[in-house]
Design a protein around this motif. Structure first.
Motif, short mmCIF file in Angstrom:
data_model
loop_
_atom_site.label_atom_id
_atom_site.label_comp_id
_atom_site.label_asym_id
_atom_site.label_seq_id
_atom_site.Cartn_x
_atom_site.Cartn_y
_atom_site.Cartn_z
N ALA A 1 0.83 -1.21 0.00
CA ALA A 1 0.00 0.00 0.00
C ALA A 1 0.86 1.26 0.00
O ALA A 1 0.43 2.33 -0.46
CB ALA A 1 -0.93 -0.01 1.21
N ALA A 2 2.09 1.14 0.50
CA ALA A 2 2.99 2.30 0.55
C ALA A 2 3.68 2.55 -0.79
O ALA A 2 4.54 3.42 -0.89
CB ALA A 2 4.04 2.10 1.65
N ARG A 3 3.31 1.79 -1.81
CA ARG A 3 3.78 1.98 -3.18
C ARG A 3 5.32 1.98 -3.29
O ARG A 3 5.96 2.99 -3.63
CB ARG A 3 3.23 3.27 -3.78
CG ARG A 3 1.69 3.31 -3.79
CD ARG A 3 1.14 4.57 -4.42
NE ARG A 3 1.55 4.72 -5.81
CZ ARG A 3 0.99 4.07 -6.83
NH1 ARG A 3 -0.01 3.24 -6.60
NH2 ARG A 3 1.41 4.26 -8.05
N PRO A 4 5.93 0.81 -3.05
CA PRO A 4 7.39 0.72 -3.20
C PRO A 4 7.80 0.76 -4.67
O PRO A 4 6.98 0.54 -5.56
CB PRO A 4 7.71 -0.66 -2.59
CG PRO A 4 6.46 -1.47 -2.83
CD PRO A 4 5.32 -0.48 -2.71
N ASP A 5 9.08 1.04 -4.91
CA ASP A 5 9.63 1.00 -6.27
C ASP A 5 10.20 -0.37 -6.60
O ASP A 5 10.47 -0.67 -7.77
CB ASP A 5 10.74 2.05 -6.41
CG ASP A 5 10.20 3.44 -6.19
OD1 ASP A 5 9.38 3.88 -7.01
OD2 ASP A 5 10.57 4.07 -5.18
N LEU A 6 10.44 -1.17 -5.56
CA LEU A 6 11.09 -2.47 -5.75
C LEU A 6 10.77 -3.34 -4.54
O LEU A 6 10.67 -2.83 -3.42
CB LEU A 6 12.61 -2.28 -5.85
CG LEU A 6 13.47 -3.53 -6.04
CD1 LEU A 6 13.45 -3.96 -7.50
CD2 LEU A 6 14.91 -3.27 -5.60
#
Lengths: 456, 103
Positions: free
Chosen positions: A30-35
């Protein structure tokens, strides 16, 4: 100058196979990681996994946990990277991981682009590289010659950030990497996106064991945010909190030097790092320094067969034998060694017979500083010989001594407890780590192979 | 007299790769840290572990109240003579050393 793009890396746990906290993983997505990056291995479980090229974790556990991460990846729409696949990161372990990935893709109806980075080295080519002076020992490396390289059943080179970035640059959904440094899979993307180099490596080191750098260490899941000046660690499980103390203390973990960390292409120096609490959960770190070196080297790990082993176990419960166990064991060892030389025609240095007294000195041998009065003693017999047939033969020579050997010739023949039959357990080949060296490369990809495959 | 294990909060030993062993003494408080720094010599640590004192690296980290020792593994991890694959038990030998309380 590269424009910095802040980078958020989600680390589900310290290793695939150790499980992770599902609600915390969902929070991370939910925290929208890049990887999403996870480590698949380590040398910590011993040389046999590298020697054989196999995983220490159950395939079922690996598959269930990897499926959860593949589903999380699909939801996040970002790359998923695993380093040191299958514990040891050999090509066979990479193939095992790729096979599991293809199975899950088929079962879940995902069609995915997978970048496969292979780290295995040809032992004969490494023997040549040694002779050509392209391989150098690290401090306290075991002595080697070309023959040692050639005798390895597996050699892997540890990939760094450069090789991981080459794999990520393909636009793959998933990167399945062979042996990498623990940190490279986390540090690579922030480095490629211009984040602070010292922070990229330091944040990767703090993050590579998952939530071990926080309270509630077994919860696994953490986020590491990288930017132009530093990094921030956020553990995601309920009750897991990072503090300047827990984060800085993690540099001690399995690290011979708590301030310096060597990586391909340079080293991290955290002597001047500053750790500050943002709140009671998150920690911000600045001041870490990356020191680039001119020469680009990758570390090598190698394992080879160090003889074949057969083990036996007997239990001493008679108080007189418990009290005199050391003398009894020494007597047996001497007699069985003599019999082995006589009946099998082996030279004294061609085999080992060792009896470890569990309950008395099995942990430290002569270095043990405590004495006690144990109820019983477990006698672990370990035979090491040049072939499996010989180690089994010596195990059978040892068996009657462990069953009946008396402390004195005059007494009635004693019998001791064997917990199972057959008493001799063949362990097959025993392996040893035999390389602690670095290989110099002209180009970081020289020792590695990248392949793009589609699964599902 | 008290043992190191009684003075410190925790003593932990781990592999640092297959060829090195590292032992972290978490002292917990500045006073325990000072007591350990003064009362536990590197030579004594080396003797208890059967190591060459010249090979034992010592780190005193006041900000963490930690004293750390790193040394070449007494037996290479997994070698036939190795008794402890993960280097797990070595901490116990140090924890049982008596530390001079007044030192």
């Amino acid at each position: 100058m590269l424009q910095t793009r802040r980078t958020r890396v989600l680390v589900p746990s310290g290793a695939l196979g150790l499980n992770y906290d599902k609600p915390a993983l969902a929070r991370g997505i939910a925290a929208r990681p890049d990887l999403i990056a996870i480590d698949g291995g380590s040398t910590d479980s011993g040389p046999a996994y590298l020697g054989r090229g196999v995983s220490k974790y159950a395939r079922a556990s690996t598959k269930i946990e990897w499926r959860g991460l593949m589903e999380a990846r699909a939801e996040a729409g970002v790359p998923l990277v695993i380093g040191t696949s299958g514990t040891c990161g050999t090509d066979t372990a990479v193939d095992w991981m790729l096979d599991i990935t293809a199975e899950i893709a088929a079962e879940t109806g995902q069609r995915l682009k997978v970048a496969v980075l292979r780290s295995s080295q040809d032992p004969a080519a490494m023997a040549e590289a040694w002779q050509a002076g392209r391989i150098a020992p690290l401090p306290h490396a075991p002595p080697v010659d070309a023959e040692v390289f050639a005798s390895c059943t597996n050699i892997v080179a540890l990939a760094g950030a450069e090789q991981i970035n080459t794999a990520l640059a393909t636009g793959a959904d998933i990167v399945i990497a062979g042996r990498t440094t623990d940190t490279a899979i986390i540090a690579a993307m922030p480095l490629a996106r211009g984040c602070h180099a010292g922070a990229s490596w330091h944040g990767a080191k703090i993050g590579e064991c998952g939530a071990l750098c926080a309270s509630n260490p077994q919860s696994g899941v953490i986020l590491v945010d990288f930017d132009e000046a530093g990094f921030t660690v956020t553990p995601l499980a309920d009750g897991a909190k990072a503090s300047p103390h827990t984060v800085s203390a993690h540099m001690l973990y399995e690290n011979s030097d708590p301030f310096i960390l060597y990586e391909p292409g340079g080293h991290l120096d955290v002597t001047a790092a500053e750790y500050a609490a943002i709140d009671d959960t998150r920690v911000r770190v600045t001041g870490s320094e990356w020191v680039a070196e001119d020469r680009y080297t990758v570390k090598l790990e190698g394992a080879r067969i160090a003889g074949y082993q057969t083990v036996l176990m007997a239990l001493l419960r008679d108080p007189r034998y418990v009290e005199n166990a050391a003398r009894w064991a020494e007597d047996i060892t001497a007699k069985c060694r003599a019999k082995t030389e006589e009946r099998l025609g082996l030279a004294p240095d061609a085999f080992r017979i060792e009896l470890r007294l569990i309950g008395q000195s099995a942990s430290f041998g002569d270095l043990e500083s405590r004495t006690g009065d144990p109820v019983e003693i477990g006698v672990l017999g370990i035979v090491t010989a040049p072939t499996e047939a010989l180690s089994d033969e010596i195990g059978k020579l040892l068996n009657p001594y462990l069953l009946h050997h008396p402390l004195t010739a005059a007494e009635e023949q004693p019998t001791f407890a064997f917990p199972f039959s057959p008493a001799e357990l063949s362990r097959g080949a025993g392996f040893e780590f035999c390389l602690n060296h670095v290989l110099t490369l002209d180009d970081p990809m020289d020792a590695f192979r990248l392949e793009l495959v589609t699964v599902g | 007299m008290a043992s190191l294990g009684q003075i410190a909060e925790k003593v932990r030993s781990k592999n640092a790769g297959p060829f090195w062993l590292t032992i972290d003494v978490f002292c917990g408080t500045p006073s325990a840290y000072a007591q350990v720094c003064q009362g536990l010599s590197t030579a004594r640590v080396a003797r208890s572990l059967g190591a060459d004192p010249g090979h034992v690296k010592r780190f005193e980290i006041a900000s963490l109240n930690v004293v750390k020792f790193s040394l070449p593994r007494p037996a290479v991890q997994g070698a036939p003579e190795d008794r402890d694959m993960h280097g797990a038990s070595w901490a116990a030998l140090l924890a049982e050393l008596e530390i001079n309380a007044g030192a």
